[in-house]
Design a protein around this motif. Structure first.
Motif, PDB file in Angstrom:
ATOM      1  N   UNK A 243       0.840  -1.205   0.000  1.00 54.69           N
ATOM      2  CA  UNK A 243       0.000   0.000   0.000  1.00 54.69           C
ATOM      3  C   UNK A 243       0.869   1.248   0.000  1.00 54.69           C
ATOM      4  N   UNK A 244       1.891   1.208   0.879  1.00 55.80           N
ATOM      5  CA  UNK A 244       2.789   2.373   0.941  1.00 55.80           C
ATOM      6  C   UNK A 244       3.487   2.594  -0.390  1.00 55.80           C
ATOM      7  N   UNK A 245       3.883   1.500  -1.021  1.00 54.07           N
ATOM      8  CA  UNK A 245       4.538   1.615  -2.321  1.00 54.07           C
ATOM      9  C   UNK A 245       3.567   2.177  -3.360  1.00 54.07           C
ATOM     10  N   UNK A 246       2.276   1.731  -3.259  1.00 51.49           N
ATOM     11  CA  UNK A 246       1.278   2.228  -4.211  1.00 51.49           C
ATOM     12  C   UNK A 246       0.975   3.701  -3.975  1.00 51.49           C
ATOM     13  N   UNK A 247       0.976   4.137  -2.709  1.00 49.36           N
ATOM     14  CA  UNK A 247       0.695   5.547  -2.385  1.00 49.36           C
ATOM     15  C   UNK A 247       1.784   6.442  -2.964  1.00 49.36           C
ATOM     16  N   UNK A 248       2.984   5.920  -2.940  1.00 50.73           N
ATOM     17  CA  UNK A 248       4.095   6.717  -3.444  1.00 50.73           C
ATOM     18  C   UNK A 248       4.021   6.902  -4.974  1.00 50.73           C
ATOM     19  N   UNK A 249       3.230   6.108  -5.626  1.00 49.08           N
ATOM     20  CA  UNK A 249       3.081   6.224  -7.067  1.00 49.08           C
ATOM     21  C   UNK A 249       2.231   7.461  -7.393  1.00 49.08           C
ATOM     22  N   UNK A 250       2.297   8.003  -8.608  1.00 50.69           N
ATOM     23  CA  UNK A 250       1.463   9.161  -8.998  1.00 50.69           C
ATOM     24  C   UNK A 250      -0.015   8.831  -8.856  1.00 50.69           C
ATOM     25  N   UNK A 251      -0.757   9.710  -8.178  1.00 52.03           N
ATOM     26  CA  UNK A 251      -2.179   9.519  -7.951  1.00 52.03           C
ATOM     27  C   UNK A 251      -2.485   8.624  -6.784  1.00 52.03           C
ATOM     28  N   UNK A 252      -1.458   8.202  -6.063  1.00 49.78           N
ATOM     29  CA  UNK A 252      -1.691   7.290  -4.944  1.00 49.78           C
ATOM     30  C   UNK A 252      -2.408   7.957  -3.796  1.00 49.78           C
ATOM     31  N   UNK A 253      -2.054   9.225  -3.500  1.00 52.27           N
ATOM     32  CA  UNK A 253      -2.700   9.894  -2.367  1.00 52.27           C
ATOM     33  C   UNK A 253      -4.178  10.113  -2.639  1.00 52.27           C
ATOM     34  N   UNK A 254      -4.509  10.428  -3.912  1.00 53.78           N
ATOM     35  CA  UNK A 254      -5.910  10.627  -4.234  1.00 53.78           C
ATOM     36  C   UNK A 254      -6.670   9.306  -4.148  1.00 53.78           C
ATOM     37  N   UNK A 255      -6.024   8.252  -4.542  1.00 54.38           N
ATOM     38  CA  UNK A 255      -6.690   6.941  -4.447  1.00 54.38           C
ATOM     39  C   UNK A 255      -6.980   6.590  -2.996  1.00 54.38           C
ATOM     40  N   UNK A 256      -6.068   6.954  -2.111  1.00 52.38           N
ATOM     41  CA  UNK A 256      -6.285   6.687  -0.675  1.00 52.38           C
ATOM     42  C   UNK A 256      -7.454   7.501  -0.179  1.00 52.38           C
ATOM     43  N   UNK A 257      -7.513   8.784  -0.581  1.00 50.90           N
ATOM     44  CA  UNK A 257      -8.604   9.623  -0.118  1.00 50.90           C
ATOM     45  C   UNK A 257      -9.940   9.097  -0.632  1.00 50.90           C
ATOM     46  N   UNK A 258      -9.941   8.664  -1.894  1.00 53.03           N
ATOM     47  CA  UNK A 258     -11.175   8.119  -2.454  1.00 53.03           C
ATOM     48  C   UNK A 258     -11.599   6.860  -1.699  1.00 53.03           C
ATOM     49  N   UNK A 259     -10.617   6.082  -1.356  1.00 52.79           N
ATOM     50  CA  UNK A 259     -10.931   4.855  -0.606  1.00 52.79           C
ATOM     51  C   UNK A 259     -11.499   5.168   0.751  1.00 52.79           C
ATOM     52  N   UNK A 260     -10.954   6.170   1.413  1.00 55.84           N
ATOM     53  CA  UNK A 260     -11.457   6.562   2.732  1.00 55.84           C
ATOM     54  C   UNK A 260     -12.880   7.089   2.623  1.00 55.84           C
ATOM     55  N   UNK A 261     -13.123   7.903   1.594  1.00 55.79           N
ATOM     56  CA  UNK A 261     -14.468   8.465   1.414  1.00 55.79           C
ATOM     57  C   UNK A 261     -15.471   7.357   1.156  1.00 55.79           C
ATOM     58  N   UNK A 262     -15.084   6.403   0.307  1.00 59.15           N
ATOM     59  CA  UNK A 262     -15.997   5.299   0.011  1.00 59.15           C
ATOM     60  C   UNK A 262     -16.309   4.503   1.274  1.00 59.15           C
TER      61      UNK A 262
END
Length: 306
Positions: A243-262
């Motif tokens: 997950x940490x490796x994926x967050x570090x990728x471009x757009x990873x932080x937005x994907x995390x935020x979207x996941x939290x919102x969902x």
């Protein structure tokens, strides 16, 4: 002439008969001269002075056995018993047997009876049955010591019968029956004791085995849980790393935020669906702002990605 010759032959025969003495192998003879002791004639052929020497006593030198009549004796515990026996004697000195006592046979029998009464009086009734050998040896020792001046030796003494009275026999039978019952009770008690000991040992061993089994079971379960936790922790760590490796990728932080919102929206929907009244989150305005920000930032992210 014939008559004189006959008389002479008769006189010569008488003289020769008194001149020669043949002693059998089993005897010893005491020779006297004028009533005084001359010598002891051993078995064999002997020449003596006729009409002066004579055989005064003949003794059996073989071992002799004499029956001791039954007599009443009192034991140490005051019980009357009838005891009889036999005594074995042997003449060792013919001179003392002739002049030391008048009748050594009768004297030996009487001495045996007296000694037997004395020795029986030193023992209890039960001892007289169990210690016959000791009793016989004591009687032989006492008789042999007393009969030494008589020139005889007591070889051995044997008690034939020890006969208590009928009343005593009846009492002894009751005593023996009680003793047998006592031994039976003791044996039964010992058997029950051994049985209880074995049963308790079995229960003890069973408890030990059960506790050992429970202990091993807990150890195995603990080891299993530890292995499970370790595997889960390793999986969680690996997942977090990914997950940490994926967050570090471009757009990873937005994907995390979207996941939290969902996740938030899903949890709120579950709460509202299960509630009896309408429930609205107090931070609805913040949610709206969060969604607006996401919508604004999402195109920018996409454009920057392009």
């Amino acid at each position: 002439m014939l008559t004189a010759l006959t008389i002479f032959v008769l006189l010569a025969g008488i003289v020769l008969w008194n001149l020669m003495i043949i002693v059998p192998m089993r005897q010893a003879c005491v020779l006297e001269r004028f009533g005084n002791f001359r010598r002891v004639l051993e078995p064999g052929f002997h020449i003596v002075v006729p009409f002066l020497d004579k055989v005064a006593y003949r003794h059996e030198i073989r071992e002799q056995v004499f029956d001791i009549p039954a007599q009443l004796c009192i034991t140490r515990d005051n019980i009357q018993v009838a005891v009889d026996g036999v005594v074995y004697l042997k003449v060792m000195d013919a001179k003392r047997a002739s002049y030391g006592i008048g009748n050594y046979q009768l004297a030996s029998i009487n001495l045996a009876q007296t000694t037997m009464r004395s020795e029986i009086g030193k023992l209890t009734l039960s001892d007289t049955f169990y210690e016959r050998d000791k009793l016989n040896d004591s009687i032989v020792r006492e008789i042999d010591e007393a009969s030494d001046p008589w020139g005889i030796k007591v070889m051995r003494y044997e008690i034939k019968n020890i006969s208590p009275s009928d009343q005593v026999v009846h009492t002894l039978e009751k005593q023996m029956e009680a003793e047998r019952e006592k031994r039976a009770d003791i044996t039964l008690a010992m058997a029950q004791k051994e049985s209880k000991i074995l049963i308790s040992e079995g229960h003890r061993q069973e408890a030990i085995n059960i506790s050992e089994g429970e202990k091993q079971k807990r150890i195995n379960e603990a080891q299993g849980r530890a292995s499970e936790i370790k595997i889960l922790a390793e999986a969680s760590a690996e997942g977090l790393q990914q997950v940490a490796h994926a967050i570090k990728q471009p757009g990873g932080d937005m994907a995390v935020k979207m996941r939290l919102v969902e996740d938030f929206i899903g949890r709120v929907g579950e709460v509202m669906k299960g509630a009896d009244v309408s429930v609205l989150p107090t931070d609805l305005a913040h949610i709206k702002g969060l969604l607006s920000a996401l919508n604004q930032n999402l195109p920018l992210t996409q454009n920057s990605g392009k």
